[in-house]
Each structure stands twice: as C-alpha cells, then as structure tokens.
Design an enzyme around this catalytic site. Structure first.
Site, PDB file in Angstrom:
ATOM      1  N   GLU A   7      30.807  46.371  38.405  1.00  0.00           N
ATOM      2  CA  GLU A   7      30.700  45.256  39.348  1.00  0.00           C
ATOM      3  C   GLU A   7      30.672  45.686  40.809  1.00  0.00           C
ATOM      4  O   GLU A   7      29.874  45.201  41.590  1.00  0.00           O
ATOM      5  CB  GLU A   7      31.870  44.267  39.167  1.00  0.00           C
ATOM      6  CG  GLU A   7      31.817  43.487  37.880  1.00  0.00           C
ATOM      7  CD  GLU A   7      32.662  44.130  36.806  1.00  0.00           C
ATOM      8  OE1 GLU A   7      32.816  45.362  36.861  1.00  0.00           O
ATOM      9  OE2 GLU A   7      33.155  43.409  35.932  1.00  0.00           O
ATOM     10  N   ASP A  80      33.909  44.474  33.700  1.00  0.00           N
ATOM     11  CA  ASP A  80      35.328  44.214  33.407  1.00  0.00           C
ATOM     12  C   ASP A  80      35.553  43.772  31.960  1.00  0.00           C
ATOM     13  O   ASP A  80      34.691  43.144  31.343  1.00  0.00           O
ATOM     14  CB  ASP A  80      35.870  43.136  34.353  1.00  0.00           C
ATOM     15  CG  ASP A  80      36.030  43.658  35.769  1.00  0.00           C
ATOM     16  OD1 ASP A  80      36.028  44.885  35.947  1.00  0.00           O
ATOM     17  OD2 ASP A  80      36.144  42.832  36.696  1.00  0.00           O
ATOM     18  N   ASP A  82      36.746  41.366  30.235  1.00  0.00           N
ATOM     19  CA  ASP A  82      37.093  39.968  29.952  1.00  0.00           C
ATOM     20  C   ASP A  82      35.815  39.169  29.740  1.00  0.00           C
ATOM     21  O   ASP A  82      34.716  39.724  29.705  1.00  0.00           O
ATOM     22  CB  ASP A  82      37.939  39.368  31.087  1.00  0.00           C
ATOM     23  CG  ASP A  82      37.211  39.385  32.425  1.00  0.00           C
ATOM     24  OD1 ASP A  82      36.036  39.801  32.471  1.00  0.00           O
ATOM     25  OD2 ASP A  82      37.816  38.976  33.439  1.00  0.00           O
ATOM     26  N   GLU A  84      34.221  37.119  31.703  1.00  0.00           N
ATOM     27  CA  GLU A  84      33.293  37.201  32.830  1.00  0.00           C
ATOM     28  C   GLU A  84      32.583  38.543  32.845  1.00  0.00           C
ATOM     29  O   GLU A  84      31.388  38.628  33.143  1.00  0.00           O
ATOM     30  CB  GLU A  84      34.049  36.978  34.148  1.00  0.00           C
ATOM     31  CG  GLU A  84      34.581  35.568  34.323  1.00  0.00           C
ATOM     32  CD  GLU A  84      33.486  34.511  34.286  1.00  0.00           C
ATOM     33  OE1 GLU A  84      32.504  34.635  35.043  1.00  0.00           O
ATOM     34  OE2 GLU A  84      33.604  33.571  33.481  1.00  0.00           O
ATOM     35  N   TYR A 293      43.832  46.299  34.716  1.00  0.00           N
ATOM     36  CA  TYR A 293      43.026  45.110  35.010  1.00  0.00           C
ATOM     37  C   TYR A 293      43.903  43.886  35.216  1.00  0.00           C
ATOM     38  O   TYR A 293      44.843  43.638  34.461  1.00  0.00           O
ATOM     39  CB  TYR A 293      42.038  44.859  33.867  1.00  0.00           C
ATOM     40  CG  TYR A 293      40.999  43.836  34.212  1.00  0.00           C
ATOM     41  CD1 TYR A 293      40.200  43.979  35.341  1.00  0.00           C
ATOM     42  CD2 TYR A 293      40.807  42.719  33.408  1.00  0.00           C
ATOM     43  CE1 TYR A 293      39.238  43.035  35.662  1.00  0.00           C
ATOM     44  CE2 TYR A 293      39.837  41.763  33.723  1.00  0.00           C
ATOM     45  CZ  TYR A 293      39.065  41.940  34.854  1.00  0.00           C
ATOM     46  OH  TYR A 293      38.122  40.993  35.175  1.00  0.00           O
ATOM     47  N   ARG A 295      43.136  40.537  35.386  1.00  0.00           N
ATOM     48  CA  ARG A 295      42.874  39.226  34.777  1.00  0.00           C
ATOM     49  C   ARG A 295      43.205  39.325  33.297  1.00  0.00           C
ATOM     50  O   ARG A 295      42.389  39.774  32.498  1.00  0.00           O
ATOM     51  CB  ARG A 295      41.422  38.811  34.996  1.00  0.00           C
ATOM     52  CG  ARG A 295      41.127  38.483  36.455  1.00  0.00           C
ATOM     53  CD  ARG A 295      39.729  37.915  36.641  1.00  0.00           C
ATOM     54  NE  ARG A 295      39.514  37.542  38.042  1.00  0.00           N
ATOM     55  CZ  ARG A 295      39.028  38.351  38.962  1.00  0.00           C
ATOM     56  NH1 ARG A 295      38.699  39.594  38.628  1.00  0.00           N
ATOM     57  NH2 ARG A 295      38.866  37.954  40.204  1.00  0.00           N
ATOM     58  N   HIS A 340      44.222  41.989  25.737  1.00  0.00           N
ATOM     59  CA  HIS A 340      44.347  42.607  27.046  1.00  0.00           C
ATOM     60  C   HIS A 340      45.777  43.060  27.310  1.00  0.00           C
ATOM     61  O   HIS A 340      46.743  42.377  26.978  1.00  0.00           O
ATOM     62  CB  HIS A 340      43.919  41.624  28.145  1.00  0.00           C
ATOM     63  CG  HIS A 340      42.463  41.294  28.083  1.00  0.00           C
ATOM     64  ND1 HIS A 340      41.916  40.255  28.782  1.00  0.00           N
ATOM     65  CD2 HIS A 340      41.449  41.860  27.405  1.00  0.00           C
ATOM     66  CE1 HIS A 340      40.612  40.192  28.540  1.00  0.00           C
ATOM     67  NE2 HIS A 340      40.311  41.164  27.697  1.00  0.00           N
TER      68      HIS A 340
END
Length: 849
Positions: A7, A80, A82, A84, A293, A295, A340
């Site tokens: 990203e 990432d 997740d 998203e 991470y 989130r 996670h």
C-alpha cells in the site's frame, strides 16, 4: 523480475530492503479505485453489477505498476492482512488483467509485522486471493452505496437541512441521540451520606454509616437533610468500637493486548487522542516495523512473541513476575476476526519507538502487551466494622493493600465513567479498639444521569453491539462531526439539532434500518459471506427487496406530511407537560395579545425545522427545534427591556444563525449574537453584548489599544492586527491588561490569530527542488501539503493520512508551476483599449443583458 505490490511507499522501501535485488516493490497508495459517486454505480436490476473508477490521482502511479507488471514474471500481492487489504489486491489484479499486463504467476502473501523474519517467512507460503473475503468486501461496499445513494436524496427532498445518512453512521448517531434523550428524561434523586473521620495509632481514615436505627442503609435511604442531620447527630454522640476486622486476599489479572477497538478506547482515556489520530499514529508505527498490524479484532499473540515477552519480563524485573504458564486470551467481541494477532511490539527488547504522539502510543502498546504476560497482582482488602453499644448503628471502613504488584508494576487499564474506589490504607486494628473521632460530615448528593458518550465509550458500545467494524469507527465518528450532526465539548458528544431531527426522521420512516439489532445482524451476515457460506448477491437482494420500496413510499409523501408525522413523533420531546397546567402547545405570544387558536407545531423551513404558531402570519412566535418546552418557553422574539441610555427596546430574537439581541429597529438597529456558554441570559447580559467591542486599555509597548470582542469563532483579543483567543464570554468583560498582554504574546509565539500552529498529520521528507520539509497539514478549508513555500490542496478522494511523498511532490510542483504561469501571462498581456460603446437597439440590448 518479481513485482511486489503493497500500500505505502514506507512499507515498500522496507520490504524491498528485506527481499533483495530480485524483487521490485511498488506502492498502490491504498485503494486504487472505487465506485463513482453518482447514480448507477451499483445496478440492482443487472444482478448488482458494479462500475469501478480509477482514482484520478492514481492514474500515473498505476501506469508505473502496469509497466512494471508487463516486465515481471511473477506478481506478489502483499497488501495488508485484512478485508481491505484483500480488496486492494483484487482491484490491482483486475485492473492489470484489463490492461493485459497481468503476469502468468500471481500470488498473495500476508504478514502481520514488517520485520525481516515476518516478510521472508510469508514469501515462503504464498496463497491465492481469498474470494469469500473479496465477496464480503463487495457486499459491504454495495450495501453502503445503495443505502447512502438511495436514502440521501429522500432526505434532501423531505427533510430540509439534512446532508446524508449511512448504514453505520446513522446508527452511531442514534446512540448519541438516545443517550441525550435518557439525560433529558432523567430526574435526579437527592440522597445523603454520613462520613465519620476517625484516627487510630496516628493514622487517619474515614468510615461510612452503613446501619442506622437497626436498618441497613441503601444509597437513597437518607433522602433529605433532616434525616441526614439526625443520623449525623447519632454518630457524633455515639461511641463506636471495632466489632469485626475481615481481611480477604484479592487477585487481579491483566487485560489482554490491544485490539483496534481497545487501543482507540485507551488512547482516548490516557492520551486524549481521537480515534482517527490514534490510527494515524499506529499506521506510522506499523510501517516503521515497530508494531504488528493495527487493524485487528484478535487478542492472542504469536507463541514466539509470548516467549519474547516472558524473557523481557524476567530480564527487567525478576522470575517472580513471570507466571508459571503463558497467558492465552480469547476475544468476547462479536464478529471478531480471530485469525489476526493482537497489536503488540515487534521487538520486546525495544521499549521506545517513534517520537511525539507516536512515541506515546508505542509506550502504551508496549506496556499493555508486556503486562498481558505478567504475573497476577496480589492484593489484600480489609473491611472494618465499627458498632455503637446499642448495636443499632454501624460504621464501615475499607482499605486495600498491594502485597505483590505483578502486572500493576507496568500497566493498569483505564475505565470510562467509573467512580474512584474508597479504598485507602487502614491502620492495624483489632476487635474492641475505639478509634478517636475527629469529626462527622453529612454530605448531600444527587443521582447522576447516564454520562454522554466519549469517543472511547462510543467505540466500546458500537463494538459491544456488533455494529460496524473497529477499523471503520474513526472515519464514522469523523463523518458525524463533519456533517455537524454532533459536536464535542470536554471530550463528550452532544447531539446537534440537525442530528436529532435526522434520527427522528429515520426512526419514524426507516425504523428497521436504524435498529441496533438489524445493523448488527447485517454484520453477522457479512461474516457468513466472508466464511464462504452465503452468496453475497443473495444478501444484497434480500436487503434491496424491502429497502427500495420503503424509500419510494416516503418519497411520495408531501413535505407537509413528513413534518406532521415528525410533529406527532416528537410531541413528548417538543411539547412536554407544563408545570403551570397550560396546554403543552399553548402559544405564549397569542395568549399575551389575546388571540385565540394559538397552538404550536413543528414546521419545516429552508434551513431546517423549527416550532411556530398556527396563527402565522398574525403571530410570528418561533422557537428553534432543539428547545423543548420542558426548559420553559423561550420567547425568541421577546422584549427584554429598555436601554437606560437611549430608551430603545432591547429584544431577543432568533435568526438563521441562531439567537441574537437587537437594540432599536430598522437599518439603524444594533445586533449581537448570543454565545452558547451563557445559561442565564437577561437584559444585563444583552446590554453587555451590545456594548462590544470593549477596550481593555493601551498596550504598554506599542501604545495601541487592546480590544476584547466576540467573533465568528468565539471570544478574542485584538491588537495591532494580531489576535489572541479567550476562553469564555465572561473573559471578554473581565480580562485585565496584564493577562491580555500575556495572551497576545503567547498567541504571537504560536503563530498568530490566537490559534496554535497546527500539528502536521504526517511528515514525508525533503522536497527534491526546494529542500523544504514536506508536511501534510490540516487546514481551515481542507487538508493540504506544503514544503514551506508552496501549499497544495489534497484532492477530496484522497485521505490525508494516505498521501505519499511522491504524490505530495507532484501536487506541490503542479501548484508551483500553475502560480507563476498565471502571473507571467498577466504581465505579458497588453492592456486592451476600450472601444467606444456602440448604441444597441433596445431589443438587442435587453437580450445581451
């Protein structure tokens, strides 16, 4: 060549260093495309077909990705870990496929931390894109689009002043409005407590009366002053001796490491950070490789990290602080993504990382993660009961002693809206001891309404209800503030009248879609989609089948019908029972002037709702929507009295921008807005406001006057074209010369106009041409980037925290090139001589006009 897509440039730079020369790492700068903000981007009638649009500012960047992909033999999507991140990878793959630039070998890798070990291990275990996760993303994005783009036009046409609604945003707003209603409906109960101040062996302590006249005292038992004073006299006259000393061991275990939600809550409590600022700082720490991470809903830590934490605890403290077995945690939150890991340091040997707010946040994360693997705290709680000779009256004192601190040596969790324990250190006492009495107090209390939400408690409540995702809470809360549906005062949310009216409208006409259980249930269904157990289009079809007809039904209603329905729905709030026995809808102005039929009702106007009299236009009584009759009728067009100097009437009125006072009539009338921090407004205050500006005096250094006044942004001082901010309206009339000089000096040091220089959202490095430090800054008219010489506005579709160094340089260079070019053109353009005016026929002249 192997191409890796991540990203952010910071992440790309670090990963490229870890992977070596065979890999080229490029940043996508977050999401590369989205649904265009216009009708038709999602088409339910075409099996929920969706149109996607590449962000304008990403076009040149994505061309670089596409050009590199054509030369690569392998594409690794390393965004990432997740939903998203999975969506970004999917978008990149789809776009490259359309441009025929997709390498034959496409793989997906994820890592929870940007460390060499985590990255190299992840590269050994690539996988395919997770289609169920992508489907869940598509369903969520389509749901939010259909909800907002279908409902918002209904609001614009049927509820003047409303700006937008959102699937999660509207429910979060309802929570704040519901709490406001609870506070308004609350009626305080009086109660008293009797406290004896005692002393024994040189140690003072307090004991509370818990039994009086043979009966145990509940919180509200002593409900008035007379009973409290009688109880106080009894304690003062009695001789109390120790009847019982009870000591109990108490154990406390540490809280688990942070999730996204608990990090936002604790950062708000302990550091005063907003949810969005917390996530910005955490993003920087993650990209720097300092934390895992950020989130995540998971509370567990990697076994290797647990061992590292235990080793660090033993090294810093002793083996006594390390529990016999590692601690393992399980989340209690609904819809948690257990795969996670919790937020933790990547290296427990580093107790510091970052600087400023990032450093403070890292310290919080480090201590919480460290404490989560430490030994149980051992405490001893003592309760002492003292009784008088009759046995009918008892006092009780409690105390707590920490025998072994365990995890408390590092960290103690904060709590919202909790009362302090009355646990202090007690002297050693035995049965029969008679502590000396130093005094007795009877204290008056009142029960308190439920507290308004802070950011921390709102996030906690949303998570408890299973509404939305912790990773989206920051943007949801910010939207409510940007739309002016809520305001923050002393870190608490207050519902604005526009937010209250919007919530009432949604509850009246779309009650199902702002119901807490419906929104939480939708999250559950999206989780089922992400697990691959339900088709995402089936979920959308079920939603759309009921939602679309409901919006069409409301759109067919006339605005007057909507207002009438809201008038009935809000009747109890706007027109509660009056203490004087009058009809709650009684119009005071009509009664005063002897008119019949004066009844108040809700009305809709160009700028929102208000309360007005049915006898309009004969009666021009109005009241703002958010002024319920329970607070006493506020006659907005009311004569407060006469100005003693001029004899002119002083009136309180309400205009488009709120209440104001007016002296005199017509064009010559003087007006002044009424500040919000004035509770008891009367003629005296009106005359004070009308007398502004106030001259504080002459500045001792410049000889120029210092002026105190109230402006659009609140009370201020002005001197020689420079400004200093005052705290309250009262200060405008009370600030003295010494204080004024100090405030102005401090404001000058902070950057003028009384406002402290804004902290940069992020710093990106030096500009290659000017050499100035590039910063992303918040601005009055929106975020911008600057190198200290040139300021460039950030496009609306780009989040300021996502701006990269390359983007910033491009924006600044484009703005710098644009500015001088205009000036140059202006200089070269010769002055045009005015041609003599020609007379036109009347008809042609009218057409030209």
């Amino acid at each position: 060549m192997q191409l890796v897509i991540v990203e952010s440039p910071a992440k790309a730079k670090t990963i490229e260093k870890y992977l070596g020369k065979d890999f080229k790492v490029l940043a996508s700068y977050g999401h590369v495309r989205d649904l265009p903000p216009k009708d038709g981007s999602v088409r339910p009638d075409e099996d929920f077909a969706m149109d996607w649009e590449l962000y304008r500012d990403k076009q040149s960047r994505f061309k670089e990705i596409a050009d590199s992909a054509k030369k690569a033999n392998r594409l690794i999507l390393a965004t990432d870990p997740d939903r998203e991140g999975e969506a970004i990878s999917w978008h990149v793959r789809e776009l490259l496929g359309k441009r025929k630039a997709l390498p034959k070998d496409v793989e997906r890798v994820t890592f929870n931390a940007i460390t060499k070990q985590a990255v190299t291990e992840a590269m050994k275990s690539p996988r395919e894109l997770d289609q169920p996760l992508i489907d869940a993303y598509l369903a969520r994005r389509a749901l939010d689009y259909l909800y907002g783009f279908t409902l918002s036009p209904v609001l614009w046409r049927r509820l003047p002043g409303a700006k937008s609604a959102g699937r999660v945003q509207s429910v979060a707003l309802r929570l704040i409005v519901d709490r406001e209603r609870e506070i308004e409906a609350f009626r305080a109960d009086e109660y008293w407590s009797v406290i004896a101040h005692l002393s024994h062996d040189g140690t003072d302590f307090d004991a509370r009366l818990v039994k009086y006249d043979g009966k145990k005292l509940d919180k509200l038992t002593l409900g008035d002053e007379s009973s409290a004073m009688a109880a106080k006299a009894t304690v003062e006259q009695g001789r109390f001796t120790v009847e019982d000393v009870e000591t109990k061991p108490v154990k406390r275990n540490p809280a688990p490491p942070f999730t996204t939600s608990t990090l936002q809550q604790e950062a708000a409590r302990k550091l005063g950070f907003s949810a969005s600022h917390t996530m910005r700082c955490a993003q920087s720490l993650y990209e720097a490789g300092a934390i895992t991470y950020m989130r995540t809903d998971g509370v567990q830590m990697d076994p290797g990290a647990i061992n590292a934490a235990r080793d660090a605890i033993a090294a810093r403290y002793s083996a006594d602080y390390v529990p016999d077995k590692p601690r393992f945690y399980a989340t209690k939150a609904k819809n948690a993504q257990e795969a996670h890991e919790a937020i933790r340091p990547t290296d427990f040997g580093k107790d510091r990382a970052g600087s400023g707010d990032e450093g403070k946040l890292y310290d919080l994360i480090f201590k919480r993660a460290m404490a989560s693997q430490m030994a149980t705290a051992q405490l001893e709680r003592t309760s002492v009961t003292l009784r008088d000779p009759t046995g009918r009256h008892e006092l009780r004192a409690t105390g707590q002693v920490v025998k072994f601190p365990g995890f408390l040596a590092v960290y103690q969790e904060g709590f919202d809206d909790s009362e302090d324990d009355e646990d202090g250190l007690l002297p050693l006492m035995r049965k029969g001891d008679a502590p000396a009495r130093r005094g007795v107090d009877a204290n008056q209390h009142f029960t308190q309404p439920p507290p308004r939400f802070s950011e921390a408690s709102l996030v906690k409540r949303l998570e408890e209800l299973g509404i939305g995702r912790p990773s989206t809470y920051a943007s949801t809360i910010q939207t409510l503030r940007d739309r002016a549906y809520v305001r923050m005062e002393k870190n608490r949310f207050f519902a604005e009248e526009s937010g209250r009216l919007l919530t009432a409208f949604l509850e009246r006409f779309f009650d199902r879609y702002v119901a807490y259980d419906f929104t939480a249930g939708m999250e559950d269904e999206l989780d089922v989609v992400s697990d691959g157990r339900e088709d995402w289009k089936k979920l959308l079809e079920q939603f759309w089948r009921d939602f679309k007809p409901k919006t069409e039904e409301v759109m067919e209603k006339k605005p007057s019908e909507v207002t009438e329905a809201l008038d009935d729905f809000l009747s109890d709030f706007l027109f509660p029972e009056r203490a004087d026995g009058h009809d709650p809808r009684w119009c005071p102005m009509c009664a005063e002037q002897g008119r019949e039929g004066g009844r108040l009702a809700l009305r809709g106007g160009r700028y929102g709702a208000f309360v007005a009299c049915a006898n309009y236009p004969e009666c021009k009584y109005t009241r703002r929507f958010a002024q319920p009759g329970a607070d006493g009728e506020v006659e907005e067009n009311t004569v407060l009295g006469e100005d003693p100097e001029t004899g002119l009437p002083v009136e309180r009125k309400t205009g488009r921008f709120g209440p104001y006072v007016q002296l005199g009539e017509g064009k010559e009338a003087k007006r002044a807005s009424i500040p919000k921090d004035l509770d008891d407004f009367d003629l005296e205050w009106a005359l004070k406001l009308l007398s502004l500006p106030r001259i504080v005096g002459t500045h001792p250094e410049t000889g120029q006057e210092i002026e105190a006044n109230i402006g659009r942004y609140g009370p201020y001082l002005r001197h020689d074209g420079k400004y200093g901010k005052l705290t309250s309206t009262q200060d405008v009339f009370e600030v003295g010369m010494n204080a004024a000089v100090t405030i102005l000096a401090e404001a000058a040091n902070r950057g003028g106009r009384g406002r402290a220089k804004a902290e940069p959202i992020k710093t990106l490095g030096a500009h290659p041409t000017s050499g100035g430090e590039i910063k992303v800054m918040p601005g009055r008219y929106g975020p911008y980037v600057t190198d200290g010489t040139t300021n460039a506005t950030i496009p609306k579709d780009v989040k300021p925290e996502d701006v990269t160094e390359a983007q910033a340089i491009e924006l600044i260079d484009a703005r710098a090139a644009k500015g001088p070019a205009k000036k140059k053109a202006k200089k070269k353009a010769p002055a045009k001589k005015k041609a003599p005016a020609k007379k036109k026929p009347a008809a042609k002249k009218a057409k030209a006009d």
